[in-house]
Design a protein around this motif. Sequence first.
Motif, PDB file in Angstrom:
ATOM      1  N   TYR A 553     -24.982 -24.009 -21.364  1.00 24.29           N
ATOM      2  CA  TYR A 553     -24.098 -25.082 -22.247  1.00 24.29           C
ATOM      3  C   TYR A 553     -23.042 -25.606 -20.882  1.00 24.29           C
ATOM      4  O   TYR A 553     -22.723 -25.164 -20.348  1.00 24.29           O
ATOM      5  N   ALA A 554     -22.683 -26.804 -21.784  1.00 26.04           N
ATOM      6  CA  ALA A 554     -20.953 -27.235 -20.798  1.00 26.04           C
ATOM      7  C   ALA A 554     -20.228 -27.873 -22.181  1.00 26.04           C
ATOM      8  O   ALA A 554     -20.562 -27.908 -23.248  1.00 26.04           O
ATOM      9  N   LEU A 555     -19.232 -27.484 -21.691  1.00 21.98           N
ATOM     10  CA  LEU A 555     -18.516 -28.550 -22.771  1.00 21.98           C
ATOM     11  C   LEU A 555     -17.901 -29.605 -22.691  1.00 21.98           C
ATOM     12  O   LEU A 555     -17.328 -29.767 -21.135  1.00 21.98           O
ATOM     13  N   ARG A 556     -17.688 -30.618 -23.600  1.00 20.52           N
ATOM     14  CA  ARG A 556     -17.254 -31.970 -23.380  1.00 20.52           C
ATOM     15  C   ARG A 556     -15.526 -31.892 -23.628  1.00 20.52           C
ATOM     16  O   ARG A 556     -15.445 -31.177 -24.736  1.00 20.52           O
ATOM     17  N   PHE A 557     -14.594 -31.992 -22.386  1.00 19.34           N
ATOM     18  CA  PHE A 557     -13.382 -31.949 -22.512  1.00 19.34           C
ATOM     19  C   PHE A 557     -12.419 -31.045 -22.838  1.00 19.34           C
ATOM     20  O   PHE A 557     -11.971 -30.568 -24.057  1.00 19.34           O
ATOM     21  N   PRO A 558     -12.840 -29.522 -22.257  1.00 19.73           N
ATOM     22  CA  PRO A 558     -11.989 -28.410 -22.330  1.00 19.73           C
ATOM     23  C   PRO A 558     -11.101 -28.754 -22.138  1.00 19.73           C
ATOM     24  O   PRO A 558     -10.484 -29.231 -21.330  1.00 19.73           O
ATOM     25  N   ARG A 559      -9.764 -28.402 -22.722  1.00 16.64           N
ATOM     26  CA  ARG A 559      -9.003 -28.129 -22.559  1.00 16.64           C
ATOM     27  C   ARG A 559      -8.127 -26.886 -22.824  1.00 16.64           C
ATOM     28  O   ARG A 559      -8.621 -26.379 -23.723  1.00 16.64           O
TER      29      ARG A 559
END
Length: 584
Positions: A553-559
């Motif tokens: 998995y990957a995160l979109r726009f992680p903060r």
Amino acid sequence: MTSFKEFTDVCKEIEGISSSLEITAVVSSLLRRISEGDDPDTELSIVSRFVMGKVFPDWSAVELGVGPSLLYESISRTAGVPVRQIKQLIRETGDVGEAAKVALEKGAAESQTTQTTFLDFTDAGGAGGSGGEERDGDGEGGGGGSGADGRLTIVEVFGRMLSIAQASGKGSQQIKIKNLQYLFGTASPGESRYIARIVLEELRIGVGEGIVRNAIAQAFGEDVGAVERSYMLINDLGEVAVTAFHHDLEQVSIRIGRPIKMMLAQIGGFGDVTGGYAAEWKFDGARVQIHKDGDDVRIFSRRLEDVTKSLPDVVNLIKSQVTANQAILDGEVVATGPDGKPLAFQEIMRRFRRKYKVSAMAEKIPLHLNLFDIMYLDGDALIDDALHLRRERLESVVRPHARLRAAEQVVTDDPGVAHAVYQAALDAGHEGIMLKNPDSVYSPGKRGKNWLKIKPIMETLDLVVVGADWGEGRRANLIGSYMLACYDPDTAEFLEIGRVGTGITDEQLSELTNLFSQYIISEEGRAIELQPAVVFEIAYEEIQKSPHYASGYALRFPRLVRVRFDKTPEDADSIERVGMLAGG
Ligand code: AMP
């Protein structure tokens, strides 16, 4: 003629400064000096982009097209240092510019002993030219090293880069390499450091749009707001600098064919509708800005890159369904699956990035266009008109079609009505709603309360930090980004899921660097391997499937939300929970 050295001296100076105000003053004085030279228009336009590490404006169809291997090959041929050594230098220094500099110095030192000179290569196919002298030796042993300080001018460097960008078809790689060889052979190693970085779009001296905008205002005594406005409308700080120098900013207006910055939204709530707002679905797709000029249709992405060639189906829809002769339109394209629900964002990106076999892809992933704004119509700029007036104009030029329409709007001051629109949007698989002030103007590039977005709140993830990267330029002593992982309790493994570099303030950067220094296991170039010890709470827009990371998995726009000092690495979210949040 301003020498390229004058520019690289300024870059070097900036790298030693941390205050944005001071950097702005340095850039501003460079612009002023250039404006007093003998070709201010040409040089201002080039330097205002160079200093941000850009050669051409983002929207320009012209691209350098130089990847790392072509660059390494060019440095190798110039310096007479094998490519593998250049790659080794990059690993050691973590900076392609520094690696180029060291390699070329090495080449120069060796060439002094072998008496090779580089002056034979001064005509390697410059601006507009093609071909040129063949270098003897192609790597080891053929090294001529580099040139001397101050021989190159800014205009010449740009001219060579233009030749590189314009080289196409058979033999283009050789033309690109020869032009690069010329640049590296004529520049001093110190200048080459910046050429290599610019070519790979990795200048990274900490100068962004804001600094250049302020520097332009300062250099020519113009109002920052006026510079900003022009930039939002024509999207090229090079041209803005020239216009500001001539004190002509007032004359700048929307131009068909030239993308304007997109108006943005801030987070709102249902209570905001009192007073009357227009509610629209927040479509789960990708933003597009469309410029129609007769039969010439151009489509720009959210980043204002020209994506026309990848979207011939959308071009045809516009030609057949938009009755205006000239128009600039704003909208969202959605890719829909067989069930009529929107496909994941990455499916749309596959359409946007597609360069070959475009029509097969268009059939595989059909796009639907929802238009929600119009900024220009048949000679009239509409951005200063109220939204409800723009909306009327939009509807008057759109002939609805199964795959194109003006996005439905419900104007209401009742939070319950807005909520019903929101629920319908979510049920249809979209993101939520947009609430727009019907009396508001179109504010290019602005995120304000005239456009509000309401989306369901995403749950955050608690993830373990397993690696990091040192920053660059003036942040070289700080850790700039962190590699995150979730936990697999079955195997007791930490599975990578992506990096986070945003949401971290300057102050936190140094605190975190201190915190993590005790957990460093090893370092290679800029990459750091960390002992899993610290848990970050991370917010994100979306979880996507991704083959790039061990978790899948990957995160979109992680903060980064906060550091969870209360959690051990084993308390981090499990791969199972990540899968659940991702939707299976
Ligand atoms: P965000 O990216 O979360 O800041 O939300 C703004 C984005 O929502 C815009 O850039 C558009 O890509 C997208 N969007 C979807 N539907 C609409 C709409 N009806 N009006 C404006 N933007 C929309």
